[in-house]
Design a protein around this motif. Sequence first.
Motif, PDB file in Angstrom:
ATOM      1  N   ASN A 104       0.854  -1.185   0.000  1.00 23.11           N
ATOM      2  CA  ASN A 104       0.000   0.000   0.000  1.00 23.11           C
ATOM      3  C   ASN A 104       0.890   1.234   0.000  1.00 23.11           C
ATOM      4  OD1 ASN A 104      -2.590  -1.167  -0.007  1.00 23.11           O
ATOM      5  ND2 ASN A 104      -2.399  -1.663   2.157  1.00 23.11           N
ATOM      6  N   TYR A 105       1.161   1.743  -1.168  1.00 18.02           N
ATOM      7  CA  TYR A 105       2.002   2.923  -1.294  1.00 18.02           C
ATOM      8  C   TYR A 105       1.223   4.180  -0.887  1.00 18.02           C
ATOM      9  CZ  TYR A 105       5.017  -0.140  -4.080  1.00 18.02           C
ATOM     10  OH  TYR A 105       5.817  -1.160  -4.509  1.00 18.02           O
ATOM     11  N   HIS A 106       1.951   5.158  -0.347  1.00 16.99           N
ATOM     12  CA  HIS A 106       1.360   6.445   0.010  1.00 16.99           C
ATOM     13  C   HIS A 106       1.652   7.412  -1.140  1.00 16.99           C
ATOM     14  CE1 HIS A 106       1.791   4.361   3.881  1.00 16.99           C
ATOM     15  NE2 HIS A 106       0.732   5.063   4.252  1.00 16.99           N
ATOM     16  N   VAL A 107       0.783   7.383  -2.148  1.00 15.43           N
ATOM     17  CA  VAL A 107       1.003   8.120  -3.397  1.00 15.43           C
ATOM     18  C   VAL A 107       0.374   9.509  -3.317  1.00 15.43           C
ATOM     19  CG1 VAL A 107       0.547   8.133  -5.885  1.00 15.43           C
ATOM     20  CG2 VAL A 107       1.066   5.978  -4.713  1.00 15.43           C
ATOM     21  N   THR A 108       1.148  10.531  -3.671  1.00 15.91           N
ATOM     22  CA  THR A 108       0.612  11.896  -3.705  1.00 15.91           C
ATOM     23  C   THR A 108       0.384  12.387  -5.125  1.00 15.91           C
ATOM     24  OG1 THR A 108       2.892  12.697  -3.462  1.00 15.91           O
ATOM     25  CG2 THR A 108       1.520  12.648  -1.476  1.00 15.91           C
ATOM     26  N   LYS A 109       1.092  11.781  -6.094  1.00 15.01           N
ATOM     27  CA  LYS A 109       0.896  12.196  -7.494  1.00 15.01           C
ATOM     28  C   LYS A 109       1.115  11.014  -8.427  1.00 15.01           C
ATOM     29  CE  LYS A 109       3.912  14.601  -9.873  1.00 15.01           C
ATOM     30  NZ  LYS A 109       4.749  15.652 -10.478  1.00 15.01           N
ATOM     31  N   ILE A 110       0.233  10.898  -9.414  1.00 13.17           N
ATOM     32  CA  ILE A 110       0.379   9.919 -10.494  1.00 13.17           C
ATOM     33  C   ILE A 110       0.742  10.694 -11.762  1.00 13.17           C
ATOM     34  CG2 ILE A 110      -0.748   8.114 -11.837  1.00 13.17           C
ATOM     35  CD1 ILE A 110      -2.815   7.905  -9.549  1.00 13.17           C
ATOM     36  N   MET A 111       1.704  10.187 -12.510  1.00 12.55           N
ATOM     37  CA  MET A 111       2.056  10.812 -13.778  1.00 12.55           C
ATOM     38  C   MET A 111       1.881   9.814 -14.912  1.00 12.55           C
ATOM     39  SD  MET A 111       5.414  13.191 -13.114  1.00 12.55           S
ATOM     40  CE  MET A 111       6.468  11.818 -12.653  1.00 12.55           C
ATOM     41  N   ALA A 112       1.482  10.331 -16.058  1.00 13.65           N
ATOM     42  CA  ALA A 112       1.430   9.527 -17.280  1.00 13.65           C
ATOM     43  C   ALA A 112       2.348  10.180 -18.295  1.00 13.65           C
ATOM     44  CB  ALA A 112       0.005   9.458 -17.811  1.00 13.65           C
ATOM     45  N   LEU A 113       3.400   9.475 -18.681  1.00 13.36           N
ATOM     46  CA  LEU A 113       4.290   9.963 -19.717  1.00 13.36           C
ATOM     47  C   LEU A 113       3.717   9.575 -21.064  1.00 13.36           C
ATOM     48  CD1 LEU A 113       6.251   9.264 -17.113  1.00 13.36           C
ATOM     49  CD2 LEU A 113       8.022   9.863 -18.768  1.00 13.36           C
ATOM     50  N   ALA A 114       3.491  10.557 -21.913  1.00 10.32           N
ATOM     51  CA  ALA A 114       2.792  10.322 -23.177  1.00 10.32           C
ATOM     52  C   ALA A 114       3.482  11.057 -24.315  1.00 10.32           C
ATOM     53  CB  ALA A 114       1.344  10.793 -23.067  1.00 10.32           C
ATOM     54  N   ASN A 115       3.418  10.459 -25.495  1.00  7.46           N
ATOM     55  CA  ASN A 115       3.968  11.100 -26.688  1.00  7.46           C
ATOM     56  C   ASN A 115       3.303  12.465 -26.885  1.00  7.46           C
ATOM     57  OD1 ASN A 115       4.329  11.834 -29.528  1.00  7.46           O
ATOM     58  ND2 ASN A 115       5.143   9.763 -29.777  1.00  7.46           N
ATOM     59  N   MET A 131      -1.550  13.842 -12.234  1.00  5.75           N
ATOM     60  CA  MET A 131      -2.842  13.574 -11.597  1.00  5.75           C
ATOM     61  C   MET A 131      -2.693  13.627 -10.077  1.00  5.75           C
ATOM     62  SD  MET A 131      -4.119  10.465 -14.105  1.00  5.75           S
ATOM     63  CE  MET A 131      -2.481  10.006 -14.696  1.00  5.75           C
ATOM     64  N   THR A 132      -3.514  14.440  -9.440  1.00  8.24           N
ATOM     65  CA  THR A 132      -3.560  14.541  -7.983  1.00  8.24           C
ATOM     66  C   THR A 132      -5.008  14.456  -7.531  1.00  8.24           C
ATOM     67  OG1 THR A 132      -3.600  16.968  -8.168  1.00  8.24           O
ATOM     68  CG2 THR A 132      -1.459  15.927  -7.759  1.00  8.24           C
ATOM     69  N   LEU A 133      -5.221  14.288  -6.238  1.00  4.82           N
ATOM     70  CA  LEU A 133      -6.587  14.228  -5.719  1.00  4.82           C
ATOM     71  C   LEU A 133      -7.378  15.474  -6.100  1.00  4.82           C
ATOM     72  CD1 LEU A 133      -6.572  12.772  -2.091  1.00  4.82           C
ATOM     73  CD2 LEU A 133      -7.579  11.767  -4.140  1.00  4.82           C
ATOM     74  N   LYS A 134      -8.667  15.296  -6.305  1.00  9.66           N
ATOM     75  CA  LYS A 134      -9.536  16.417  -6.654  1.00  9.66           C
ATOM     76  C   LYS A 134      -9.392  17.527  -5.613  1.00  9.66           C
ATOM     77  CE  LYS A 134     -12.574  17.838  -9.655  1.00  9.66           C
ATOM     78  NZ  LYS A 134     -12.221  17.931 -11.089  1.00  9.66           N
ATOM     79  N   GLY A 135      -9.200  18.732  -6.078  1.00  2.41           N
ATOM     80  CA  GLY A 135      -9.027  19.865  -5.175  1.00  2.41           C
ATOM     81  C   GLY A 135      -7.587  20.226  -4.913  1.00  2.41           C
TER      82      GLY A 135
END
Length: 268
Positions: free
Chosen positions: A149-160, A191-195
Amino acid sequence: MQVKLFVSDLDGTLLKIGDQYSAGVSEENKQAIREFVKQGNVFAVATARGIDYKEELEKVLGFEIDYVGNNGALIKIQNRQRKHIIPNKLVKKVQEIVRDEKLNVTVTLNADEGFFYVPTNCYPFDDQNSNHNGDFLEKFAERYKEGPNYHVTKIMALANPKEIDNIKTVLKQYLKDELEIVLSDVDLIDMTLKGCSKGNGVKELAEMYNIPDHRVGVVGDTENDASMFYNFKNSYCMDHATDEVKSAATTIVTSVKEALEQFMEIEN
């Protein structure tokens, strides 16, 4: 004297030297910031980067700074720290959407436990000339493993860059009610939590110091800075930004130094 607060983005803004968007802090910007602080004002940073860069920047500037990191998901104000953790079920949901929609992206996670990437053959591993290539990820990130269970604060998507707008649209279709989804670079979707946003993080910072909005100045250059521009009328956008981002700000500038000089001339 009434205290002012000035908040700067990092990459492409404070760290811009010439045409290099992450080269470091120029001497003219250092001097302008130090003079601003010497007059009793507060200088802070709002960035998509994590908290790990705070100490390095403080060494460069020569003083401690308040820090809004991960686009507002992580805030360090003096001795206080606040985080907005993304639930693990939402982290998995993002991965499932990417898989099911066959999106050409690599998902990465900023967590307390480290910086992770979800193994894939998609961008940027399919393009070694990309802005953030596979070698970059292999050097700075660990492979994501199922289970903990990671404590994630930000998700990133690397995209072309050629596909990034369409990919962002798909992600928003599924996640707009749960996550803030913004561009932070030509090939990065954050991507971060709404708000959670830079703008709301700066508002929290200003409230702590009891500094009214009209005595707050902000400067940035990309879509993830627009929330700051919307929240504060003293908003400055770097001249290399897209027209859409520029339109959200009040004033266009070429450097943090120029923004600070104009901000200090405002009588309020």
